[in-house]
Design a protein around this motif. Structure first.
Motif, PDB file in Angstrom:
ATOM      1  N   GLY A 102       0.835  -1.208   0.000  1.00 11.63           N
ATOM      2  CA  GLY A 102       0.000   0.000   0.000  1.00 11.63           C
ATOM      3  C   GLY A 102       0.859   1.243   0.000  1.00 11.63           C
ATOM      4  O   GLY A 102       1.748   1.383   0.854  1.00 11.63           O
ATOM      5  N   ASP A 127       2.161  -0.781  -4.521  1.00  5.09           N
ATOM      6  CA  ASP A 127       0.872  -0.080  -4.500  1.00  5.09           C
ATOM      7  C   ASP A 127       0.041  -0.454  -5.722  1.00  5.09           C
ATOM      8  O   ASP A 127       0.540  -0.446  -6.849  1.00  5.09           O
ATOM      9  CB  ASP A 127       1.101   1.435  -4.471  1.00  5.09           C
ATOM     10  N   GLN A 175      -2.440   1.104  -7.128  1.00  3.04           N
ATOM     11  CA  GLN A 175      -2.956   2.151  -8.007  1.00  3.04           C
ATOM     12  C   GLN A 175      -1.949   2.532  -9.097  1.00  3.04           C
ATOM     13  O   GLN A 175      -0.750   2.308  -8.954  1.00  3.04           O
ATOM     14  CB  GLN A 175      -3.281   3.393  -7.183  1.00  3.04           C
ATOM     15  N   GLY A 203      -3.072   7.504  -3.018  1.00  2.00           N
ATOM     16  CA  GLY A 203      -3.929   6.647  -2.194  1.00  2.00           C
ATOM     17  C   GLY A 203      -5.389   7.067  -2.305  1.00  2.00           C
ATOM     18  O   GLY A 203      -5.864   7.456  -3.383  1.00  2.00           O
ATOM     19  N   LEU A 259     -14.242  17.228  -1.442  1.00  2.00           N
ATOM     20  CA  LEU A 259     -13.639  16.725  -0.193  1.00  2.00           C
ATOM     21  C   LEU A 259     -12.414  17.552   0.198  1.00  2.00           C
ATOM     22  O   LEU A 259     -11.552  17.852  -0.626  1.00  2.00           O
ATOM     23  CB  LEU A 259     -13.225  15.259  -0.378  1.00  2.00           C
ATOM     24  N   ARG A 260     -12.372  17.922   1.453  1.00  4.60           N
ATOM     25  CA  ARG A 260     -11.241  18.702   1.970  1.00  4.60           C
ATOM     26  C   ARG A 260     -10.758  18.110   3.285  1.00  4.60           C
ATOM     27  O   ARG A 260     -11.506  17.415   3.964  1.00  4.60           O
ATOM     28  CB  ARG A 260     -11.677  20.146   2.239  1.00  4.60           C
ATOM     29  N   ASN A 273      -1.318  18.679   9.087  1.00  3.02           N
ATOM     30  CA  ASN A 273      -1.407  17.365   8.447  1.00  3.02           C
ATOM     31  C   ASN A 273      -0.074  16.938   7.844  1.00  3.02           C
ATOM     32  O   ASN A 273      -0.006  16.587   6.661  1.00  3.02           O
ATOM     33  CB  ASN A 273      -2.487  17.404   7.362  1.00  3.02           C
ATOM     34  N   THR A 280      -2.970  -0.863   3.619  1.00  5.42           N
ATOM     35  CA  THR A 280      -3.845  -0.911   2.446  1.00  5.42           C
ATOM     36  C   THR A 280      -5.137  -0.109   2.615  1.00  5.42           C
ATOM     37  O   THR A 280      -5.982  -0.104   1.708  1.00  5.42           O
ATOM     38  CB  THR A 280      -4.195  -2.377   2.122  1.00  5.42           C
ATOM     39  N   SER A 338     -19.214  11.447   5.655  1.00 10.73           N
ATOM     40  CA  SER A 338     -19.452  11.301   4.218  1.00 10.73           C
ATOM     41  C   SER A 338     -20.912  11.597   3.912  1.00 10.73           C
ATOM     42  O   SER A 338     -21.231  12.348   2.983  1.00 10.73           O
ATOM     43  CB  SER A 338     -19.123   9.881   3.756  1.00 10.73           C
ATOM     44  N   GLN A 394     -21.771  15.354   4.349  1.00  9.75           N
ATOM     45  CA  GLN A 394     -21.214  16.228   3.303  1.00  9.75           C
ATOM     46  C   GLN A 394     -21.908  15.993   1.961  1.00  9.75           C
ATOM     47  O   GLN A 394     -22.167  16.922   1.207  1.00  9.75           O
ATOM     48  CB  GLN A 394     -19.707  16.005   3.175  1.00  9.75           C
ATOM     49  N   ALA A 454      -5.558   6.596  10.937  1.00  8.21           N
ATOM     50  CA  ALA A 454      -5.997   6.762   9.544  1.00  8.21           C
ATOM     51  C   ALA A 454      -5.921   8.214   9.088  1.00  8.21           C
ATOM     52  O   ALA A 454      -6.445   8.563   8.045  1.00  8.21           O
ATOM     53  CB  ALA A 454      -7.413   6.234   9.366  1.00  8.21           C
ATOM     54  N   LEU A 498      -3.294  11.766   8.447  1.00 13.21           N
ATOM     55  CA  LEU A 498      -1.909  12.017   8.023  1.00 13.21           C
ATOM     56  C   LEU A 498      -0.962  12.082   9.222  1.00 13.21           C
ATOM     57  O   LEU A 498       0.062  11.403   9.255  1.00 13.21           O
ATOM     58  CB  LEU A 498      -1.848  13.316   7.223  1.00 13.21           C
TER      59      LEU A 498
HETATM   60  C1  LIG Z   1     -14.894  12.996   4.791  1.00 14.39           C
HETATM   61  C2  LIG Z   1     -13.470  12.573   5.086  1.00 14.39           C
HETATM   62  C3  LIG Z   1     -12.599  13.505   5.609  1.00 14.39           C
HETATM   63  C4  LIG Z   1     -11.290  13.134   5.931  1.00 14.39           C
HETATM   64  N1  LIG Z   1     -10.487  14.078   6.467  1.00 14.39           N
HETATM   65  C5  LIG Z   1      -9.234  13.755   6.798  1.00 14.39           C
HETATM   66  C6  LIG Z   1      -8.364  14.745   7.359  1.00 14.39           C
HETATM   67  O1  LIG Z   1      -8.745  15.896   7.559  1.00 14.39           O
HETATM   68  N2  LIG Z   1      -7.106  14.396   7.670  1.00 14.39           N
HETATM   69  C7  LIG Z   1      -6.646  13.137   7.436  1.00 14.39           C
HETATM   70  O2  LIG Z   1      -5.486  12.898   7.702  1.00 14.39           O
HETATM   71  N3  LIG Z   1      -7.442  12.169   6.925  1.00 14.39           N
HETATM   72  C8  LIG Z   1      -8.713  12.449   6.604  1.00 14.39           C
HETATM   73  N4  LIG Z   1      -9.526  11.483   6.063  1.00 14.39           N
HETATM   74  C9  LIG Z   1      -9.039  10.097   5.987  1.00 14.39           C
HETATM   75  C10 LIG Z   1      -8.213   9.748   4.744  1.00 14.39           C
HETATM   76  O3  LIG Z   1      -8.797  10.050   3.544  1.00 14.39           O
HETATM   77  C11 LIG Z   1      -7.961   8.238   4.673  1.00 14.39           C
HETATM   78  O4  LIG Z   1      -8.246   7.666   5.875  1.00 14.39           O
HETATM   79  C12 LIG Z   1      -6.525   7.974   4.273  1.00 14.39           C
HETATM   80  O5  LIG Z   1      -6.399   8.210   2.904  1.00 14.39           O
HETATM   81  C13 LIG Z   1      -6.038   6.571   4.633  1.00 14.39           C
HETATM   82  O6  LIG Z   1      -4.682   6.452   4.253  1.00 14.39           O
HETATM   83  P1  LIG Z   1      -4.013   5.041   4.100  1.00 14.39           P
HETATM   84  O7  LIG Z   1      -2.644   5.256   3.589  1.00 14.39           O
HETATM   85  O8  LIG Z   1      -4.195   4.270   5.333  1.00 14.39           O
HETATM   86  O9  LIG Z   1      -4.916   4.304   2.987  1.00 14.39           O
HETATM   87  P2  LIG Z   1      -5.157   4.695   1.465  1.00 14.39           P
HETATM   88  O10 LIG Z   1      -4.985   6.150   1.221  1.00 14.39           O
HETATM   89  O11 LIG Z   1      -6.450   4.072   1.080  1.00 14.39           O
HETATM   90  O12 LIG Z   1      -3.951   3.943   0.726  1.00 14.39           O
HETATM   91  C14 LIG Z   1      -3.915   2.539   0.616  1.00 14.39           C
HETATM   92  C15 LIG Z   1      -3.235   2.188  -0.681  1.00 14.39           C
HETATM   93  O13 LIG Z   1      -3.064   0.770  -0.691  1.00 14.39           O
HETATM   94  C16 LIG Z   1      -3.438   0.276  -1.938  1.00 14.39           C
HETATM   95  N5  LIG Z   1      -3.823  -1.134  -1.813  1.00 14.39           N
HETATM   96  C17 LIG Z   1      -4.939  -1.653  -1.253  1.00 14.39           C
HETATM   97  N6  LIG Z   1      -4.905  -3.005  -1.316  1.00 14.39           N
HETATM   98  C18 LIG Z   1      -3.745  -3.331  -1.931  1.00 14.39           C
HETATM   99  C19 LIG Z   1      -3.127  -4.565  -2.293  1.00 14.39           C
HETATM  100  N7  LIG Z   1      -3.704  -5.743  -2.011  1.00 14.39           N
HETATM  101  N8  LIG Z   1      -1.926  -4.537  -2.934  1.00 14.39           N
HETATM  102  C20 LIG Z   1      -1.316  -3.358  -3.187  1.00 14.39           C
HETATM  103  N9  LIG Z   1      -1.857  -2.164  -2.858  1.00 14.39           N
HETATM  104  C21 LIG Z   1      -3.050  -2.138  -2.234  1.00 14.39           C
HETATM  105  C22 LIG Z   1      -4.564   1.177  -2.392  1.00 14.39           C
HETATM  106  O14 LIG Z   1      -4.751   1.112  -3.779  1.00 14.39           O
HETATM  107  C23 LIG Z   1      -4.061   2.543  -1.909  1.00 14.39           C
HETATM  108  O15 LIG Z   1      -3.252   3.165  -2.869  1.00 14.39           O
HETATM  109  C24 LIG Z   1     -10.821  11.817   5.706  1.00 14.39           C
HETATM  110  C25 LIG Z   1     -11.699  10.874   5.125  1.00 14.39           C
HETATM  111  C26 LIG Z   1     -13.009  11.257   4.825  1.00 14.39           C
HETATM  112  C27 LIG Z   1     -13.948  10.240   4.221  1.00 14.39           C
END
Ligand SMILES: Cc1cc2nc3c(=O)[nH]c(=O)nc-3n(C[C@H](O)[C@H](O)[C@H](O)COP(=O)(O)OP(=O)(O)OC[C@H]3O[C@@H](n4cnc5c(N)ncnc54)[C@H](O)[C@@H]3O)c2cc1C
Length: 358
Positions: free
Chosen positions: A9, A32, A34, A39, A48-49, A57, A127, A173, A176, A335, A337
């Protein structure tokens, strides 16, 4: 292919791990699925902000630049930051590479992908949840003749203009999406329990501080306020504006779908009368996500509340595995930044320490 650590990921959590792995001088690769960096931030809806300004962050090492004219950065801005972050630290991200399975291969873990198998002493799973949307099973779902979509499919309100839309869910979600769809369509909001709005002055800064205090108290064996005690819904400007227009009134969850809409079976004190129905053209299910963990199935880890047992970020049953991001079960606000950064650091420190001593 062999690396000391494979990170699965390449979203914010995977990159935070990459930063600390680079700094520890370990051999690693980030796989990754994508095509491009960013991500989940590349997949959200157009408006979305972040819940807080850029400077609140940061990933480790390099602060997110401010975005001109946007006090709270857009999802595109965050995705661009992640893209630049990868370049800045020359992180070895391979994409698109999808991991199908992580399995025990004796002294090492084997990581099977659509581009071959990697062997690693440690695996960091990062992931996210965005690839695993949850839609509850409701009787009649197959009979409904209208359109059903999930948060992951939603981009902007325009295509719903003039239609009758039911938005399901009591989180950010839903609030919004309801707020902006209600500017062009007739909306009905449906939630499992009455929506809980946070005070207007609570944003991501406050939420993170509360989560941090809560974690410190937990470690000290004392008690402190939890984020959920503040409510579920952050009052971002669009949601406040929807409240002022009087659209933030939720009905209880319906019991079934019909061909033409949604239906309640019983009399309910919250407003759905006996046998009432609500015709609609579209249902938007803002009903959340589960962690994307299918690739860990070959390890057959025992689950607790649906997820592998962890001590901090390390799997209790497979100590060569760390889990980053996903939610509070891998660390406070993991979850987000800033939370990704704070949980990646001890995870990599643990890996480095065990490589040194084993
Ligand atoms: C309304 C809303 C507001 C938010 N506001 C904030 C905020 O203000 N601040 C903040 O920090 N967060 C915020 N978030 C949360 C944030 O968007 C996510 O929680 C965050 O992107 C999670 O990061 P991550 O790296 O854990 O996962 P992701 O960003 O989902 O990254 C995971 C990656 O792993 C990859 N992947 C998945 N499975 C596999 C596999 N089997 N093999 C290889 N790759 C794989 C995916 O394709 C993806 O690229 C908000 C979310 C929402 C819905």
């Amino acid at each position: 292919m062999t690396d000391t650590v494979v990170v699965v990921g390449g979203g914010q959590a995977g990159l935070a791990a990459g930063y600390f792995l680079r700094r520890a001088g370990l051999r690693f690769v980030v796989l990754d699925a994508q095509d491009e960096p960013g991500g989940a931030w590349r997949r959200g809806w157009d408006s979305l902000r972040l819940f807080s300004p850029a400077e609140h962050n940061p990933l480790p090492g390099w602060w997110m630049p401010r975005q001109d004219g946007e006090p709270f950065p857009t999802a595109d801005h965050v995705a661009a930051y992640l893209r630049d972050y990868e370049k800045r630290y020359d992180l070895p991200v391979r994409r698109p590479v999808r991991v199908h399975g992580v399995r025990d291969a004796g002294p090492r873990l084997a990581v099977d992908t659509d581009h071959g198998t990697w062997h690693a002493s440690f695996v960091v799973s990062a992931t996210g949840t965005w690839e695993s949307p949850v839609t509850p099973a409701v009787p009649g779902a197959a009979e409904f003749a209208g359109e059903q979509l999930h948060t992951v499919d939603y981009r902007s309100p325009e295509r719903f203009r003039g239609r009758r839309v039911v938005v399901v869910g009591g989180g950010n979600s839903a609030a919004q999406i309801l707020a902006e769809v209600s500017t062009v369509a007739t909306t009905t909001w449906v939630t499992r329990r009455p929506p809980r709005f946070m005070p207007d002055d609570v944003d991501g800064r406050v939420l993170f501080d509360v989560a941090t205090r809560r974690d410190a108290a937990r470690r000290a064996g004392t008690d402190a306020e939890s984020v959920s005690a503040l409510g579920d819904i952050v009052m971002v400007p669009s949601v406040r504006e929807a409240r002022d227009r009087g659209v933030l009134h939720a009905r209880p969850m319906f019991d079934r779908l019909t061909r033409d809409g949604v239906a309640w079976d019983d009399t309910d004190p919250d407003g759905a009368g006996e046998g009432s129905t609500q015709p609609c053209d579209v249902i938007v299910w803002c009903t959340g996500f589960r962690p994307t963990l299918d690739h860990l199935a070959p390890l057959e880890l025992p689950l607790r509340r649906g997820v592998p047992k962890t001590a901090g970020t390390r799997s209790v049953d497979e100590p060569r595995l760390h889990l980053l991001g996903y939610g509070d079960w891998t660390g406070p606000a993991s979850a987000t930044l800033i939370g990704a950064s704070r949980t990646a650091k001890p995870a990599v420190a643990d890996i480095a320490e065990r490589l040194r001593t084993e």
